[in-house]
Design an enzyme around this catalytic site. Structure first.
Site, PDB file in Angstrom:
ATOM      1  N   ASP A  10      79.816  28.665  50.952  1.00  0.00           N
ATOM      2  CA  ASP A  10      78.434  28.793  50.471  1.00  0.00           C
ATOM      3  C   ASP A  10      77.615  27.587  50.934  1.00  0.00           C
ATOM      4  O   ASP A  10      77.172  26.785  50.124  1.00  0.00           O
ATOM      5  CB  ASP A  10      78.411  28.932  48.931  1.00  0.00           C
ATOM      6  CG  ASP A  10      79.118  27.790  48.193  1.00  0.00           C
ATOM      7  OD1 ASP A  10      79.951  27.086  48.807  1.00  0.00           O
ATOM      8  OD2 ASP A  10      78.827  27.588  47.001  1.00  0.00           O
ATOM      9  N   HIS A 244      84.741  17.319  48.474  1.00  0.00           N
ATOM     10  CA  HIS A 244      85.265  18.583  47.950  1.00  0.00           C
ATOM     11  C   HIS A 244      85.793  19.484  49.075  1.00  0.00           C
ATOM     12  O   HIS A 244      86.993  19.604  49.286  1.00  0.00           O
ATOM     13  CB  HIS A 244      84.184  19.318  47.160  1.00  0.00           C
ATOM     14  CG  HIS A 244      83.775  18.634  45.895  1.00  0.00           C
ATOM     15  ND1 HIS A 244      84.675  18.295  44.916  1.00  0.00           N
ATOM     16  CD2 HIS A 244      82.565  18.233  45.442  1.00  0.00           C
ATOM     17  CE1 HIS A 244      84.046  17.725  43.904  1.00  0.00           C
ATOM     18  NE2 HIS A 244      82.753  17.663  44.210  1.00  0.00           N
TER      19      HIS A 244
END
Ligand code: BDR
Ligand code: CA
Length: 323
Positions: A10, A244
């Protein structure tokens, strides 16, 4: 040997940084980028993936994926983390000369996995909706995928339990039902959660060094990451930001940097702990046991952060791989 990868994402600032990590690695053949709602609207996420493809001459097919979770209402895109446009509000062209593939993300995943049985690694760094839709439509793919690496969740290691709620991480709480489907299939999943991603920090000096030394990617990474760095400064007092999504790519490239544990994983799908991820490591079968008979998966519990940061730097500063 090259690993064939479909990258489900995303984008997203750290997503974009992870896509470039995969793209720059000579050990990865990036076949596809499939987009999902989350950090940005699905339109912006797909536009951002196409922008990366065009700007960095990538051969990966870009496919548009889900714009809503399986069973819960969609949350707002996390523009306070990634900017209104998902790429830290850098200037982006109004139109692009390339478009997404006509296939949906989940159809592309199904077709590509069937085309290359036992060769595809799925790296998923957003909500797991596309993977769940692919499994629901074509359960046979579970046996055909080589490996699934997920950035998501938090299992309490190193004190990390959540970043959206006290006990839930963004990618999992964004579609907990999809995550529970993905974690309980008979395919090998490794979960790279906050337990390890919040142990590695790219400092602003690190990003400046990358800006100086990565001729291809440095300036772009510097520009998009200013917004992300500001968010981490305000929300966590960091000089820099957590690593991340790139940690999932690092796991694929250098699993020896991580410590892992094994056990079936379930996701809490309602109530105050919605989105919580729980890995059962005990062998005992309990009278009530919704983990029993689910496949054992792998959870990363520790990381060699310096090794990870050095690897990212090395790969992003080496000469671009030939097309
Ligand atoms: C995850 O949420 C998003 O903001 C990041 O891209 C990452 O995938 C971290 O919780
Ligand atoms: Ca992401």
């Amino acid at each position: 040997m090259n690993t064939k990868v479909i990258f489900d994402t995303d984008p997203g600032i750290d997503d974009a940084m992870a896509i470039l990590f995969a793209q720059a690695s000579s050990k990865i053949e990036l076949l596809g980028i499939t987009t999902v709602f989350g950090n940005a609207t699905i339109e912006n996420a797909t536009r951002n993936a196409l922008y990366l493809k065009q700007r960095f001459n990538m051969s990966a097919t870009v496919c548009t994926g889900a714009n809503t979770p399986l069973n819960i209402a969609a949350g707002e895109p996390t523009t306070f983390v990634h900017g209104q446009n998902g790429l830290g509000d850098i200037e982006l062209p109004d139109t692009l000369p390339i478009a997404a593939d006509a296939r949906s993300a989940h159809d592309f995943i199904i077709e590509t996995v069937r085309k290359y049985p036992h060769e595809i690694t799925l790296i998923a760094v957003g909500r797991l909706t596309n993977l769940a839709l692919a499994l629901q439509k074509a359960p046979d793919i579970a046996a055909l995928v080589k490996e699934v690496v997920v950035m998501g969740g938090a299992f309490g290691h190193n004190g990390h339990t959540g970043n959206v709620s006290p006990y839930a991480e963004a990618n999992i709480i964004g579609d907990p039902h999809a995550a529970d489907i993905v974690f309980t299939q008979p395919w090998p999943v490794t979960v790279v959660g906050l337990d390890v991603t919040q142990q590695s920090i790219m400092s602003n000096d690190y990003i400046k060094a990358l800006q100086d030394q990565s001729a291809t990617y440095g300036e772009f990474i510097y520009q998009i990451s200013r917004f992300y760095s500001d968010f981490h400064k305000e929300s966590a007092g960091l000089d820099g930001f957590y690593v991340h999504d790139s940690s999932a790519v690092a796991y694929l490239l250098a699993p020896e940097l991580f410590k892992v544990k094994q056990g079936p994983i379930r996701v809490i799908c309602e109530g105050p702990a919605i989105g919580m991820t729980l890995c059962k490591t005990a062998e005992k079968v309990f009278p009530v046991d919704d983990w029993h008979n689910k496949p054992k998966q792998q959870v990363c519990t520790d990381v060699d952060s310096k090794g990870l940061l050095d690897l990212y730097f090395k790969i992003l500063t080496q000469s671009p791989k030939p097309l």
